[in-house]
Design a protein around this motif. Sequence first.
Motif, PDB file in Angstrom:
ATOM      1  N   THR A 401       0.751  -1.247  -0.099  1.00  0.00           N
ATOM      2  CA  THR A 401       0.090   0.082  -0.046  1.00  0.00           C
ATOM      3  C   THR A 401       1.016   1.079   0.040  1.00  0.00           C
ATOM      4  O   THR A 401       0.558   2.162  -0.602  1.00  0.00           O
ATOM      5  N   PHE A 402       1.747   1.211   0.726  1.00  0.00           N
ATOM      6  CA  PHE A 402       2.751   2.451   1.050  1.00  0.00           C
ATOM      7  C   PHE A 402       3.440   2.794  -0.220  1.00  0.00           C
ATOM      8  O   PHE A 402       3.469   3.846  -0.559  1.00  0.00           O
ATOM      9  N   TYR A 403       3.903   1.891  -1.091  1.00  0.00           N
ATOM     10  CA  TYR A 403       4.803   2.078  -2.248  1.00  0.00           C
ATOM     11  C   TYR A 403       3.858   2.516  -3.433  1.00  0.00           C
ATOM     12  O   TYR A 403       4.200   2.958  -4.350  1.00  0.00           O
ATOM     13  N   ALA A 404       2.622   1.949  -3.250  1.00  0.00           N
ATOM     14  CA  ALA A 404       1.473   2.043  -4.525  1.00  0.00           C
ATOM     15  C   ALA A 404       1.088   3.582  -4.415  1.00  0.00           C
ATOM     16  O   ALA A 404       0.855   4.011  -5.609  1.00  0.00           O
ATOM     17  N   LEU A 405       1.187   4.228  -3.192  1.00  0.00           N
ATOM     18  CA  LEU A 405       0.869   5.514  -3.092  1.00  0.00           C
ATOM     19  C   LEU A 405       2.066   6.644  -3.028  1.00  0.00           C
ATOM     20  O   LEU A 405       1.669   7.828  -2.608  1.00  0.00           O
ATOM     21  N   LEU A 406       2.980   6.267  -3.440  1.00  0.00           N
ATOM     22  CA  LEU A 406       4.160   7.303  -3.128  1.00  0.00           C
ATOM     23  C   LEU A 406       3.767   8.417  -4.387  1.00  0.00           C
ATOM     24  O   LEU A 406       3.291   8.218  -5.427  1.00  0.00           O
ATOM     25  N   GLN A 407       4.454   9.489  -4.030  1.00  0.00           N
ATOM     26  CA  GLN A 407       4.359  10.704  -4.922  1.00  0.00           C
ATOM     27  C   GLN A 407       5.064  10.724  -6.087  1.00  0.00           C
ATOM     28  O   GLN A 407       4.842  11.065  -7.050  1.00  0.00           O
ATOM     29  N   ILE A 408       6.414   9.912  -6.104  1.00  0.00           N
ATOM     30  CA  ILE A 408       7.095   9.699  -6.989  1.00  0.00           C
ATOM     31  C   ILE A 408       7.353   8.180  -7.272  1.00  0.00           C
ATOM     32  O   ILE A 408       8.250   7.573  -6.705  1.00  0.00           O
ATOM     33  N   PRO A 409       6.576   7.167  -7.804  1.00  0.00           N
ATOM     34  CA  PRO A 409       6.638   5.881  -7.810  1.00  0.00           C
ATOM     35  C   PRO A 409       7.735   5.110  -8.616  1.00  0.00           C
ATOM     36  O   PRO A 409       7.523   4.443  -9.699  1.00  0.00           O
ATOM     37  N   TYR A 410       9.051   5.657  -8.364  1.00  0.00           N
ATOM     38  CA  TYR A 410      10.106   5.049  -9.066  1.00  0.00           C
ATOM     39  C   TYR A 410      10.008   3.392  -9.168  1.00  0.00           C
ATOM     40  O   TYR A 410       9.533   2.839  -7.959  1.00  0.00           O
ATOM     41  N   LEU A 411      10.627   2.897 -10.305  1.00  0.00           N
ATOM     42  CA  LEU A 411      10.333   1.308 -10.334  1.00  0.00           C
ATOM     43  C   LEU A 411      11.315   0.636  -9.038  1.00  0.00           C
ATOM     44  O   LEU A 411      11.097  -0.384  -8.572  1.00  0.00           O
ATOM     45  N   TYR A 412      12.493   1.386  -8.720  1.00  0.00           N
ATOM     46  CA  TYR A 412      13.498   0.686  -7.886  1.00  0.00           C
ATOM     47  C   TYR A 412      12.811   0.452  -6.660  1.00  0.00           C
ATOM     48  O   TYR A 412      12.979  -0.218  -5.869  1.00  0.00           O
ATOM     49  N   LEU A 413      12.158   1.679  -6.287  1.00  0.00           N
ATOM     50  CA  LEU A 413      11.145   1.685  -5.145  1.00  0.00           C
ATOM     51  C   LEU A 413      10.213   0.512  -4.804  1.00  0.00           C
ATOM     52  O   LEU A 413      10.052  -0.037  -3.909  1.00  0.00           O
ATOM     53  N   ALA A 414       9.316   0.494  -6.053  1.00  0.00           N
ATOM     54  CA  ALA A 414       8.353  -0.666  -5.728  1.00  0.00           C
ATOM     55  C   ALA A 414       8.782  -1.915  -5.873  1.00  0.00           C
ATOM     56  O   ALA A 414       8.106  -2.712  -5.369  1.00  0.00           O
ATOM     57  N   SER A 415      10.076  -2.175  -6.016  1.00  0.00           N
ATOM     58  CA  SER A 415      10.525  -3.343  -6.323  1.00  0.00           C
ATOM     59  C   SER A 415      10.902  -4.016  -4.760  1.00  0.00           C
ATOM     60  O   SER A 415      10.796  -5.249  -4.699  1.00  0.00           O
TER      61      SER A 415
END
Length: 441
Positions: A401-415
């Motif tokens: 949930t937290f990473y789905a709603l990031l203001q800048i959803p970089y791919l490396y963060l989502a991983s």
Amino acid sequence: MRTSSFLYRWRPRSWAGLWLLGCWLAGWAELELLTLHRNEYGPFWSPVALLGAGFALCGCAVAYWLHRPLHTLAPTWALGRVPVAGLLLLAGAGWVLAVQAPVIAVRPIGLQYSDVIVILQTYVSRFRSGEVVYRYLTNLPYPLFPNHLPLQWLPYVPADALGIDYRWWAMGLLLLLGFGAYQLVLVRQPLSWVEFGLKALLPAYLVVRLIEATPDIYSLTCEPTIICYYCLLAASVLGRSALLQAAALVLCLLSRYSVIFWVPFFLWVLWRELGRRHALLVAGLVAAGVVSIYVLPFLRHDWTIFTHALAEYRIATIGEWGRRDGDLGLPVHLFGGTGLAAWFYQYGPTDLDARITLLQRTHLLASAGVVGLAAWGYHRLRQRLDYRLACLIALKLYLATFYALLQIPYLYLASLSLFISLFVVLMVGFRTSGAGEAAAA
């Protein structure tokens, strides 16, 4: 007639088998939506599908364990498997390095590719020379106040002293420490040799798939270090050591704020399950770690560091949302298929700043809400679901949930969230009979 055939036991002959199959399919869907099929369903529905896969994994994992005895975490290590796990760990590391090496070779560290590692190098250089670390950076094309917490850059002090590329150092931490912690959990599971071998190589497989799909995912940043921290956290959640739990929490809290809402839930569960002394010990050690690593060395010299960092995040977000670098003249990172920010950008208020504010508030409410949901679920299922599994599944649900709603959803963060799924998948499978099924000590 009973048979030991792995293929025969694979058949979902019970509800537990069906939920097990659901876990595998949900985990596979997450991986595919971040690699081969990323953004395949468009920038709006791809992140919805990714979040849905994470929720499905959590739901199937809970349902799987509800159809098994309460205490199914093995109390002792299968010592005969430890050397095999070590060999497979090294084999997986070699596989990852062979895929990553050609990418790093053609991507020298420099501002022409990314500013992330250059910024980390500046922190380390200042620290090693005795300068003030948290003051404006002057070696960038733009003014920037440092907005990285200490454990995002302190691990690279030895690498800098030894002249090692930060990216290799970060990957080494993940492969040896992060995946090593995974293997230590694995050797305690009463699995068949086939399932044991497949799961031992699964972490390396995830990294290889991510690199092959997006070669620069870990060559422009040092994200593997952060992933390592969360692997250590997931492993500590499945154990009982207050020291390891506190150390993992400090690593995560002083690198990013991501886990901040989940921590009170975890401490509350420890209080209920292991007693007040254990929970207070973990909380006290975490507080001591934060004070000794962040407050005393850095924050006490300038109490505005924290607020400056938050302001820089806001400035960076406005900059990204104002870019027009995608194929359709839209911000490429917002419409990359990994986050829900595209919905707020496209359908939010007219004013850009108001759209960002709406997303930030939604982010906070959703993150807190999913922790509340996890707490309610744990309370209702406490007599049927091991608390360690409940905390692990809650961690996965929260991070998805937290990473789905990031203001800048970089791919490396989502991983990062994908590697918590790794531990969830590890904990579901075909258990063999024997001592491994005994109640955990």
